[in-house]
Motif scaffolding. Structure first.
Motif, PDB file in Angstrom:
ATOM      1  N   ILE A 176      46.800 -24.291   3.754  1.00 50.08           N
ATOM      2  CA  ILE A 176      48.100 -24.103   3.095  1.00 50.08           C
ATOM      3  C   ILE A 176      48.310 -22.630   2.760  1.00 50.08           C
ATOM      4  O   ILE A 176      49.373 -22.063   3.014  1.00 50.08           O
ATOM      5  N   VAL A 177      47.273 -21.988   2.218  1.00 46.74           N
ATOM      6  CA  VAL A 177      47.365 -20.568   1.857  1.00 46.74           C
ATOM      7  C   VAL A 177      47.602 -19.722   3.105  1.00 46.74           C
ATOM      8  O   VAL A 177      48.489 -18.865   3.132  1.00 46.74           O
ATOM      9  N   ALA A 178      46.824 -19.956   4.153  1.00 44.99           N
ATOM     10  CA  ALA A 178      46.904 -19.120   5.354  1.00 44.99           C
ATOM     11  C   ALA A 178      48.234 -19.260   6.080  1.00 44.99           C
ATOM     12  O   ALA A 178      48.708 -18.303   6.683  1.00 44.99           O
ATOM     13  N   ARG A 179      48.843 -20.438   6.026  1.00 44.69           N
ATOM     14  CA  ARG A 179      50.146 -20.626   6.690  1.00 44.69           C
ATOM     15  C   ARG A 179      51.215 -19.708   6.116  1.00 44.69           C
ATOM     16  O   ARG A 179      52.180 -19.366   6.787  1.00 44.69           O
ATOM     17  N   ALA A 180      51.031 -19.296   4.861  1.00 47.94           N
ATOM     18  CA  ALA A 180      52.022 -18.437   4.204  1.00 47.94           C
ATOM     19  C   ALA A 180      51.791 -16.956   4.509  1.00 47.94           C
ATOM     20  O   ALA A 180      52.624 -16.123   4.153  1.00 47.94           O
ATOM     21  N   LEU A 181      50.683 -16.625   5.165  1.00 46.77           N
ATOM     22  CA  LEU A 181      50.376 -15.223   5.472  1.00 46.77           C
ATOM     23  C   LEU A 181      50.913 -14.841   6.844  1.00 46.77           C
ATOM     24  O   LEU A 181      50.742 -15.578   7.813  1.00 46.77           O
ATOM     25  N   GLY A 182      51.529 -13.681   6.927  1.00 43.97           N
ATOM     26  CA  GLY A 182      51.982 -13.161   8.206  1.00 43.97           C
ATOM     27  C   GLY A 182      50.871 -12.378   8.889  1.00 43.97           C
ATOM     28  O   GLY A 182      49.837 -12.084   8.275  1.00 43.97           O
ATOM     29  N   PRO A 183      51.056 -12.007  10.136  1.00 47.95           N
ATOM     30  CA  PRO A 183      50.032 -11.253  10.875  1.00 47.95           C
ATOM     31  C   PRO A 183      49.625  -9.955  10.199  1.00 47.95           C
ATOM     32  O   PRO A 183      48.443  -9.595  10.212  1.00 47.95           O
ATOM     33  N   ASN A 184      50.572  -9.241   9.583  1.00 48.81           N
ATOM     34  CA  ASN A 184      50.236  -7.974   8.925  1.00 48.81           C
ATOM     35  C   ASN A 184      49.373  -8.194   7.687  1.00 48.81           C
ATOM     36  O   ASN A 184      48.447  -7.422   7.415  1.00 48.81           O
ATOM     37  N   GLU A 185      49.671  -9.251   6.933  1.00 44.31           N
ATOM     38  CA  GLU A 185      48.859  -9.564   5.748  1.00 44.31           C
ATOM     39  C   GLU A 185      47.448  -9.981   6.152  1.00 44.31           C
ATOM     40  O   GLU A 185      46.473  -9.598   5.516  1.00 44.31           O
ATOM     41  N   ILE A 186      47.348 -10.768   7.205  1.00 43.45           N
ATOM     42  CA  ILE A 186      46.031 -11.188   7.703  1.00 43.45           C
ATOM     43  C   ILE A 186      45.227  -9.980   8.153  1.00 43.45           C
ATOM     44  O   ILE A 186      44.045  -9.833   7.814  1.00 43.45           O
ATOM     45  N   GLU A 187      45.870  -9.112   8.894  1.00 43.12           N
ATOM     46  CA  GLU A 187      45.213  -7.889   9.372  1.00 43.12           C
ATOM     47  C   GLU A 187      44.699  -7.058   8.199  1.00 43.12           C
ATOM     48  O   GLU A 187      43.557  -6.588   8.206  1.00 43.12           O
ATOM     49  N   ALA A 188      45.519  -6.882   7.173  1.00 37.91           N
ATOM     50  CA  ALA A 188      45.133  -6.072   6.023  1.00 37.91           C
ATOM     51  C   ALA A 188      44.005  -6.721   5.224  1.00 37.91           C
ATOM     52  O   ALA A 188      43.036  -6.052   4.839  1.00 37.91           O
ATOM     53  N   LEU A 189      44.110  -8.029   4.972  1.00 38.38           N
ATOM     54  CA  LEU A 189      43.058  -8.733   4.226  1.00 38.38           C
ATOM     55  C   LEU A 189      41.717  -8.674   4.945  1.00 38.38           C
ATOM     56  O   LEU A 189      40.683  -8.383   4.346  1.00 38.38           O
ATOM     57  N   ALA A 190      41.726  -8.988   6.237  1.00 35.10           N
ATOM     58  CA  ALA A 190      40.483  -8.986   7.015  1.00 35.10           C
ATOM     59  C   ALA A 190      39.872  -7.589   7.054  1.00 35.10           C
ATOM     60  O   ALA A 190      38.645  -7.433   6.952  1.00 35.10           O
ATOM     61  N   SER A 191      40.712  -6.574   7.181  1.00 31.44           N
ATOM     62  CA  SER A 191      40.209  -5.194   7.195  1.00 31.44           C
ATOM     63  C   SER A 191      39.578  -4.841   5.858  1.00 31.44           C
ATOM     64  O   SER A 191      38.445  -4.363   5.802  1.00 31.44           O
ATOM     65  N   TYR A 192      40.311  -5.082   4.779  1.00 32.73           N
ATOM     66  CA  TYR A 192      39.795  -4.757   3.441  1.00 32.73           C
ATOM     67  C   TYR A 192      38.465  -5.457   3.173  1.00 32.73           C
ATOM     68  O   TYR A 192      37.482  -4.821   2.766  1.00 32.73           O
ATOM     69  N   LEU A 193      38.422  -6.751   3.411  1.00 30.35           N
ATOM     70  CA  LEU A 193      37.206  -7.517   3.076  1.00 30.35           C
ATOM     71  C   LEU A 193      36.001  -7.086   3.885  1.00 30.35           C
ATOM     72  O   LEU A 193      34.872  -7.174   3.402  1.00 30.35           O
ATOM     73  N   SER A 194      36.191  -6.577   5.077  1.00 29.24           N
ATOM     74  CA  SER A 194      35.045  -6.150   5.891  1.00 29.24           C
ATOM     75  C   SER A 194      34.311  -4.967   5.262  1.00 29.24           C
ATOM     76  O   SER A 194      33.146  -4.728   5.563  1.00 29.24           O
TER      77      SER A 194
END
Length: 197
Positions: A176-194
């Motif tokens: 449910i949470v991930a469906r609300a994220l766009g590609p740019n938000e996913i890209e930023a989150l994955a980058s930050y967390l790494s």
């Protein structure tokens, strides 16, 4: 801890002898995909430093097939089929005891944006902060996983898979949470967390 080390050593020896048939899959050595130091690779997550309760829960999810993304079906469903509950517990405790290292493989220019999303969420899209469940340093707690330092590619793929409707276990809110994220938000989150230690 002696017993845990013995269990892990036994699993390693058995995997060197050759794969053993287990139901419709194969018992594989964890290090084949997750690395000898359990730091993971692009598609196989870091197990080192992960929460033991989370690891045990995920193995149960592989066994009952509620974690249903393609790699889980292809590799993990068979890999855990022959593990008894005691071995699952011992492996989880062992992997949790290994210090994790950050992957540092995301886009450094997206760290600030990713951190803002992680800490504050996206209020205008009704997306809560990741911090609320995963902690201020993405360390996780109990059955909620540690996200800090996981590989960018792995994190990005998981968020995309949840958005497509795949699950990571029964009752998880992540699709449910991930469906609300766009590609740019996913890209930023994955980058930050790494980059999070």
């Amino acid at each position: 801890m002696k017993r845990t080390g013995l269990t892990v050593a036994l699993l390693f020896v058995l995997s060197c002898i050759g794969p053993a048939a287990a139901g419709d899959g194969t018992v594989r050595n964890c290090t084949w995909c997750h690395g000898t130091s359990a730091q993971g690779y692009m598609v196989a997550p870091r197990l080192a430093g992960q929460r033991p309760a989370y690891l045990e829960n995920q193995i149960r999810s592989f066994r009952d097939h509620s974690r249903d993304n393609p790699f889980s079906k292809q590799y993990m469903w068979g890999a855990v089929a022959a593990l008894d509950p005691e071995s699952v517990h011992d492996l989880a405790v062992y992997f949790a005891s290994i210090p994790g290292k950050p992957a540092n493989d995301g886009n450094p220019s997206l760290i600030a944006v990713g951190k803002t999303i992680y800490m504050d969420g996206i209020p205008e899209a009704n997306i809560a902060s990741c911090y609320a469940c995963h902690g201020p340093n993405a360390e996780g707690t109990r059955e909620i996983p540690r996200l800090g330092g996981l590989a960018y590619f792995y994190l990005k793929a998981r968020l995309e898979q949840w958005g497509q409707g795949y699950h990571s276990g029964a009752g998880t809110p992540m699709p449910i949470v991930a469906r609300a994220l766009g590609p740019n938000e996913i890209e930023a989150l994955a980058s930050y967390l790494s980059f999070v230690r």
